[in-house]
Scaffold this motif. Structure first.
Motif, PDB file in Angstrom:
ATOM      1  N   PRO A 158      -6.942  -5.252  -3.440  1.00  0.00           N
ATOM      2  CA  PRO A 158      -6.033  -4.703  -2.425  1.00  0.00           C
ATOM      3  C   PRO A 158      -5.301  -5.794  -1.645  1.00  0.00           C
ATOM      4  O   PRO A 158      -5.864  -6.829  -1.319  1.00  0.00           O
ATOM      5  CB  PRO A 158      -6.969  -3.919  -1.503  1.00  0.00           C
ATOM      6  N   CYS A 159      -4.025  -5.502  -1.338  1.00  0.00           N
ATOM      7  CA  CYS A 159      -3.225  -6.370  -0.473  1.00  0.00           C
ATOM      8  C   CYS A 159      -3.916  -6.462   0.886  1.00  0.00           C
ATOM      9  O   CYS A 159      -4.377  -5.454   1.420  1.00  0.00           O
ATOM     10  CB  CYS A 159      -1.831  -5.764  -0.316  1.00  0.00           C
ATOM     11  N   MET A 160      -4.015  -7.662   1.441  1.00  0.00           N
ATOM     12  CA  MET A 160      -4.729  -7.822   2.705  1.00  0.00           C
ATOM     13  C   MET A 160      -3.961  -7.252   3.902  1.00  0.00           C
ATOM     14  O   MET A 160      -4.502  -7.142   4.993  1.00  0.00           O
ATOM     15  CB  MET A 160      -5.059  -9.298   2.947  1.00  0.00           C
ATOM     16  N   ARG A 161      -2.696  -6.885   3.716  1.00  0.00           N
ATOM     17  CA  ARG A 161      -1.944  -6.281   4.826  1.00  0.00           C
ATOM     18  C   ARG A 161      -1.797  -4.777   4.684  1.00  0.00           C
ATOM     19  O   ARG A 161      -1.916  -4.051   5.667  1.00  0.00           O
ATOM     20  CB  ARG A 161      -0.551  -6.907   4.928  1.00  0.00           C
ATOM     21  N   CYS A 162      -1.489  -4.294   3.451  1.00  0.00           N
ATOM     22  CA  CYS A 162      -1.179  -2.862   3.328  1.00  0.00           C
ATOM     23  C   CYS A 162      -2.125  -2.126   2.378  1.00  0.00           C
ATOM     24  O   CYS A 162      -1.991  -0.911   2.227  1.00  0.00           O
ATOM     25  CB  CYS A 162       0.270  -2.678   2.873  1.00  0.00           C
ATOM     26  N   LEU A 163      -3.062  -2.835   1.743  1.00  0.00           N
ATOM     27  CA  LEU A 163      -4.069  -2.253   0.842  1.00  0.00           C
ATOM     28  C   LEU A 163      -3.502  -1.742  -0.481  1.00  0.00           C
ATOM     29  O   LEU A 163      -4.248  -1.193  -1.294  1.00  0.00           O
ATOM     30  CB  LEU A 163      -4.874  -1.138   1.533  1.00  0.00           C
ATOM     31  N   LEU A 222      -1.560 -10.957  -1.077  1.00  0.00           N
ATOM     32  CA  LEU A 222      -0.590  -9.947  -0.672  1.00  0.00           C
ATOM     33  C   LEU A 222       0.061  -9.299  -1.885  1.00  0.00           C
ATOM     34  O   LEU A 222       0.163  -9.906  -2.944  1.00  0.00           O
ATOM     35  CB  LEU A 222       0.497 -10.591   0.201  1.00  0.00           C
ATOM     36  N   CYS A 223       0.524  -8.032  -1.696  1.00  0.00           N
ATOM     37  CA  CYS A 223       1.214  -7.331  -2.783  1.00  0.00           C
ATOM     38  C   CYS A 223       2.562  -8.010  -3.048  1.00  0.00           C
ATOM     39  O   CYS A 223       3.055  -7.999  -4.152  1.00  0.00           O
ATOM     40  CB  CYS A 223       1.393  -5.860  -2.433  1.00  0.00           C
ATOM     41  N   ARG A 224       3.152  -8.586  -2.011  1.00  0.00           N
ATOM     42  CA  ARG A 224       4.350  -9.399  -2.144  1.00  0.00           C
ATOM     43  C   ARG A 224       4.396 -10.316  -0.920  1.00  0.00           C
ATOM     44  O   ARG A 224       3.807  -9.980   0.119  1.00  0.00           O
ATOM     45  CB  ARG A 224       5.603  -8.545  -2.247  1.00  0.00           C
ATOM     46  N   ASP A 239       6.430 -10.966   1.375  1.00  0.00           N
ATOM     47  CA  ASP A 239       6.965 -10.474   2.643  1.00  0.00           C
ATOM     48  C   ASP A 239       6.426  -9.085   2.981  1.00  0.00           C
ATOM     49  O   ASP A 239       7.087  -8.312   3.676  1.00  0.00           O
ATOM     50  CB  ASP A 239       8.501 -10.455   2.602  1.00  0.00           C
ATOM     51  N   CYS A 240       5.223  -8.767   2.504  1.00  0.00           N
ATOM     52  CA  CYS A 240       4.651  -7.445   2.797  1.00  0.00           C
ATOM     53  C   CYS A 240       4.640  -7.204   4.298  1.00  0.00           C
ATOM     54  O   CYS A 240       4.194  -8.038   5.079  1.00  0.00           O
ATOM     55  CB  CYS A 240       3.218  -7.366   2.254  1.00  0.00           C
ATOM     56  N   ALA A 241       5.145  -6.031   4.702  1.00  0.00           N
ATOM     57  CA  ALA A 241       5.266  -5.722   6.136  1.00  0.00           C
ATOM     58  C   ALA A 241       3.970  -5.191   6.728  1.00  0.00           C
ATOM     59  O   ALA A 241       3.839  -5.091   7.938  1.00  0.00           O
ATOM     60  CB  ALA A 241       6.395  -4.709   6.347  1.00  0.00           C
ATOM     61  N   LEU A 292       4.510   0.157   6.337  1.00  0.00           N
ATOM     62  CA  LEU A 292       5.815  -0.258   6.860  1.00  0.00           C
ATOM     63  C   LEU A 292       6.766  -0.717   5.753  1.00  0.00           C
ATOM     64  O   LEU A 292       7.969  -0.822   5.975  1.00  0.00           O
ATOM     65  CB  LEU A 292       5.638  -1.360   7.911  1.00  0.00           C
ATOM     66  N   ASN A 293       6.235  -0.979   4.547  1.00  0.00           N
ATOM     67  CA  ASN A 293       7.122  -1.298   3.423  1.00  0.00           C
ATOM     68  C   ASN A 293       7.947  -0.070   3.058  1.00  0.00           C
ATOM     69  O   ASN A 293       9.088  -0.176   2.638  1.00  0.00           O
ATOM     70  CB  ASN A 293       6.303  -1.744   2.214  1.00  0.00           C
ATOM     71  N   GLU A 294       7.339   1.136   3.220  1.00  0.00           N
ATOM     72  CA  GLU A 294       8.035   2.379   2.892  1.00  0.00           C
ATOM     73  C   GLU A 294       8.734   2.955   4.117  1.00  0.00           C
ATOM     74  O   GLU A 294       9.820   3.513   4.024  1.00  0.00           O
ATOM     75  CB  GLU A 294       7.048   3.414   2.339  1.00  0.00           C
TER      76      GLU A 294
HETATM   77 ZN   LIG Z   1       1.109  -5.288   0.963  1.00  0.00          ZN
END
Ligand SMILES: [Zn+2]
Ligand SMILES: [Zn+2]
Length: 173
Positions: free
Chosen positions: A73-78, A130-132, A134-136, A146-148
């Motif tokens: 999982p992304c550490m910011r948005c999972l 991170l998933c990317r 600049d993951c928000a 917040l990416n969506e």
């Molecule tokens: Zn993410």
């Protein structure tokens, strides 16, 4: 590829001082726990390049190189994240010399390849997976992705309960 090896008998190679050998080894690395989440290492097994040089005495100079990815999982948005790494690690073992020349992965001519590979990978990791780049992340108020949700996502500022109490006070004039 050969079956994964967790350890390698260096002394069994009977290298003379100054002699070297390059091997391709199949390396298995167990899942890694980071920030309470589990990250799987891919591929399994990893094809790693191992350079072995016999130095003087019972000494060895080793270099381990491999490409691997961490999946979890992304550490910011999972959301699912996939991070690629190039690992390039060297170890020197010169028993009987200075303590810093004693590799923790080599004992009596036996190389603990699994432990070295795992530690070398962990040292290569960035501070966050991170998933990317600049993951928000997630909204700290409602948990929306917040990416969506986009940059306009926001909330009316919630009044501090202490101020709400104050506004109940009436002044009889
Ligand atoms: Zn993410
Ligand atoms: Zn929100």
């Amino acid at each position: 590829m050969s079956t994964p090896v967790d350890s390698l008998d260096l002394s069994g190679m009977r290298l003379a001082s100054g002699e070297g050998r390059r091997l391709t080894v199949a390396l298995r690395i167990e899942p890694i726990e980071l920030a309470g989440e589990t990250y799987v290492v891919e591929p399994q097994p990893i094809s790693a390049r191992l350079d072995i040089s016999r130095t003087t005495g019972d000494g060895y100079a080793l270099r381990l190189r491999f490409d691997a990815a961490l999946v979890g999982p992304c550490m910011r948005c999972l959301a699912p994240a996939h991070a690629d790494f190039d690992v390039d690690s060297t170890e020197v073992s010169q028993p009987g010399e200075a303590p810093e020349l004693d590799s923790p992965y080599i004992l009596n001519g036996l190389l603990d390849l699994a432990a070295w590979g795992r530690d070398a990978l962990v040292l290569t990791l960035p501070p966050a997976i991170l998933c990317r780049t600049d993951c928000a992340g997630l909204c700290i108020v409602c948990g929306a992705d917040l990416n969506e949700a986009g940059p306009d996502h926001g909330h009316e500022s919630v009044p501090d309960p202490r101020w709400a109490k104050l506004s109940e006070i009436r002044f009889d004039g």
